[in-house]
Design a protein around this motif. Structure first.
Motif, PDB file in Angstrom:
ATOM      1  N   UNK A   3       0.807  -1.226   0.000  1.00  0.00           N
ATOM      2  CA  UNK A   3       0.000   0.000   0.000  1.00  0.00           C
ATOM      3  C   UNK A   3       0.843   1.281   0.000  1.00  0.00           C
ATOM      4  N   UNK A   4       2.160   1.141  -0.138  1.00  0.00           N
ATOM      5  CA  UNK A   4       3.011   2.313  -0.279  1.00  0.00           C
ATOM      6  C   UNK A   4       3.765   2.754   0.957  1.00  0.00           C
ATOM      7  N   UNK A   5       3.460   2.175   2.116  1.00  0.00           N
ATOM      8  CA  UNK A   5       4.160   2.575   3.339  1.00  0.00           C
ATOM      9  C   UNK A   5       5.659   2.259   3.258  1.00  0.00           C
ATOM     10  N   UNK A   6       5.970   1.048   2.831  1.00  0.00           N
ATOM     11  CA  UNK A   6       7.378   0.651   2.738  1.00  0.00           C
ATOM     12  C   UNK A   6       8.074   1.400   1.602  1.00  0.00           C
ATOM     13  N   UNK A   7       7.354   1.731   0.554  1.00  0.00           N
ATOM     14  CA  UNK A   7       7.956   2.535  -0.506  1.00  0.00           C
ATOM     15  C   UNK A   7       8.370   3.909   0.021  1.00  0.00           C
ATOM     16  N   UNK A   8       7.516   4.535   0.813  1.00  0.00           N
ATOM     17  CA  UNK A   8       7.869   5.829   1.402  1.00  0.00           C
ATOM     18  C   UNK A   8       9.107   5.703   2.295  1.00  0.00           C
ATOM     19  N   UNK A   9       9.154   4.640   3.068  1.00  0.00           N
ATOM     20  CA  UNK A   9      10.319   4.407   3.927  1.00  0.00           C
ATOM     21  C   UNK A   9      11.572   4.149   3.083  1.00  0.00           C
ATOM     22  N   UNK A  16      -1.397   1.117  10.705  1.00  0.00           N
ATOM     23  CA  UNK A  16      -2.760   1.157  11.218  1.00  0.00           C
ATOM     24  C   UNK A  16      -3.539  -0.057  10.727  1.00  0.00           C
ATOM     25  N   UNK A  17      -4.585  -0.410  11.435  1.00  0.00           N
ATOM     26  CA  UNK A  17      -5.354  -1.596  11.082  1.00  0.00           C
ATOM     27  C   UNK A  17      -5.930  -1.564   9.683  1.00  0.00           C
ATOM     28  N   UNK A  18      -6.295  -0.368   9.206  1.00  0.00           N
ATOM     29  CA  UNK A  18      -6.873  -0.260   7.867  1.00  0.00           C
ATOM     30  C   UNK A  18      -5.883   0.300   6.850  1.00  0.00           C
ATOM     31  N   UNK A  19      -4.644   0.497   7.276  1.00  0.00           N
ATOM     32  CA  UNK A  19      -3.617   0.997   6.369  1.00  0.00           C
ATOM     33  C   UNK A  19      -3.649   2.487   6.124  1.00  0.00           C
ATOM     34  N   UNK A  20      -4.505   3.203   6.862  1.00  0.00           N
ATOM     35  CA  UNK A  20      -4.676   4.636   6.588  1.00  0.00           C
ATOM     36  C   UNK A  20      -3.567   5.504   7.181  1.00  0.00           C
ATOM     37  N   UNK A  21      -2.892   5.012   8.224  1.00  0.00           N
ATOM     38  CA  UNK A  21      -1.825   5.818   8.826  1.00  0.00           C
ATOM     39  C   UNK A  21      -0.598   5.801   7.906  1.00  0.00           C
ATOM     40  N   UNK A  54       4.494   3.558  -7.349  1.00  0.00           N
ATOM     41  CA  UNK A  54       5.887   3.112  -7.481  1.00  0.00           C
ATOM     42  C   UNK A  54       6.057   2.048  -8.566  1.00  0.00           C
ATOM     43  N   UNK A  55       5.113   2.049  -9.505  1.00  0.00           N
ATOM     44  CA  UNK A  55       5.195   1.107 -10.619  1.00  0.00           C
ATOM     45  C   UNK A  55       6.410   1.371 -11.506  1.00  0.00           C
ATOM     46  N   UNK A  56       6.947   2.598 -11.437  1.00  0.00           N
ATOM     47  CA  UNK A  56       8.112   2.958 -12.243  1.00  0.00           C
ATOM     48  C   UNK A  56       9.411   2.370 -11.700  1.00  0.00           C
ATOM     49  N   UNK A  57       9.395   1.897 -10.459  1.00  0.00           N
ATOM     50  CA  UNK A  57      10.614   1.369  -9.839  1.00  0.00           C
ATOM     51  C   UNK A  57      10.953   0.020 -10.476  1.00  0.00           C
ATOM     52  N   UNK A  58      12.191  -0.180 -10.923  1.00  0.00           N
ATOM     53  CA  UNK A  58      12.565  -1.440 -11.578  1.00  0.00           C
ATOM     54  C   UNK A  58      12.432  -2.642 -10.646  1.00  0.00           C
ATOM     55  N   UNK A  59      12.042  -3.783 -11.234  1.00  0.00           N
ATOM     56  CA  UNK A  59      11.964  -5.033 -10.493  1.00  0.00           C
ATOM     57  C   UNK A  59      13.346  -5.684 -10.507  1.00  0.00           C
ATOM     58  N   UNK A  60      13.826  -6.080  -9.349  1.00  0.00           N
ATOM     59  CA  UNK A  60      15.165  -6.643  -9.223  1.00  0.00           C
ATOM     60  C   UNK A  60      15.170  -8.140  -9.520  1.00  0.00           C
ATOM     61  N   UNK A  61      16.267  -8.604 -10.072  1.00  0.00           N
ATOM     62  CA  UNK A  61      16.521 -10.038 -10.215  1.00  0.00           C
ATOM     63  C   UNK A  61      17.600 -10.410  -9.201  1.00  0.00           C
ATOM     64  N   UNK A  62      17.599 -11.641  -8.683  1.00  0.00           N
ATOM     65  CA  UNK A  62      18.526 -12.017  -7.609  1.00  0.00           C
ATOM     66  C   UNK A  62      20.002 -11.767  -7.912  1.00  0.00           C
ATOM     67  N   UNK A  63      20.414 -11.994  -9.150  1.00  0.00           N
ATOM     68  CA  UNK A  63      21.839 -11.840  -9.477  1.00  0.00           C
ATOM     69  C   UNK A  63      22.319 -10.404  -9.340  1.00  0.00           C
TER      70      UNK A  63
END
Length: 206
Positions: free
Chosen positions: A13-19, A173-178, A60-69
């Motif tokens: 929901x974007x919380x970790x992206x902001x962090x 928050x329980x509903x993700x709003x915080x 954050x759809x623009x952020x590249x997806x990483x591969x393990x290597x």
């Protein structure tokens, strides 16, 4: 050559992206190179749309997806994940389970590893998620860096806040709003800076 730090995250929901962006700011403030990357989504689109996550992830759809290597290219990796019943999200676990190849080659041995997270509630597994994540990093031979109590934001008692000595955290928050608070984002910046500084020292002594 500048120190390279990857910030590898999963966010619903974007919380970790902001962090993650705050962590990247901290990395850059130490003169290191920060690359923000995300792990692949596993949930079907219809599930994401029904829960509202699809709309949130558009930010954050623009952020590249990483591969393990690609992990092998970094001097340090800072991982970010939401908590699922006191442990990392399945999307992050799935990504880590694909790192057997670089593990067999010892590609992450001696690199700095660190973790930040989010939970729905104050006691929703903030510490267990980070410390259980450390187990995988130790199997890779990484040097774990946390967030020491020299960061005064860890000791705040005047507000509800995330933040652990194991790594930065936020409460959704329980509903993700915080949304992440100023204190939580500042702790994330401190973690990014600390990881970058330690990775640079290790790099220059080898």
């Amino acid at each position: 050559m500048s120190t390279k730090v990857q910030i590898v995250f999963y966010s619903m929901y974007g919380h970790i992206y902001q962090m993650a962006e705050a962590v990247a700011e901290g990395v850059r403030s130490a003169g290191a190179e920060a690359e923000v990357l995300r792990v692949a989504e596993l949930a079907p689109d219809e599930v994401l749309e029904k829960s509202g996550a699809k709309q949130a992830q558009a930010a954050f759809a623009h952020v590249p997806v990483i591969t393990p290597d690609k992990l092998a290219e970094a001097d340090a990796v800072i991982f970010g994940t939401p908590t699922r019943f006191g442990m990392m999200a399945a999307q992050m676990r799935n990504f880590l389970d694909q790192t057997g190849g670089i593990w067999a080659q010892g590609k992450l041995i001696g690199k700095v590893g660190s973790v930040f997270i989010s939970t729905g509630t104050q006691h929703g597994g903030q510490e267990t998620t980070i410390t259980s994540f450390h187990t995988t990093l130790l199997h890779h031979g990484m040097v774990i860096v946390g967030l020491p109590y020299s960061e005064k934001g860890l000791s705040r008692m005047d507000e509800i806040t995330g933040g652990t000595p194991y790594g930065a955290s936020t409460l959704a928050g329980g509903d993700g709003s915080r949304q992440p608070s100023a204190n939580e984002l500042e702790l994330a910046r401190h973690q990014g800076r600390r990881v970058a500084e330690i990775a640079t020292r290790l790099k220059t002594t080898h």
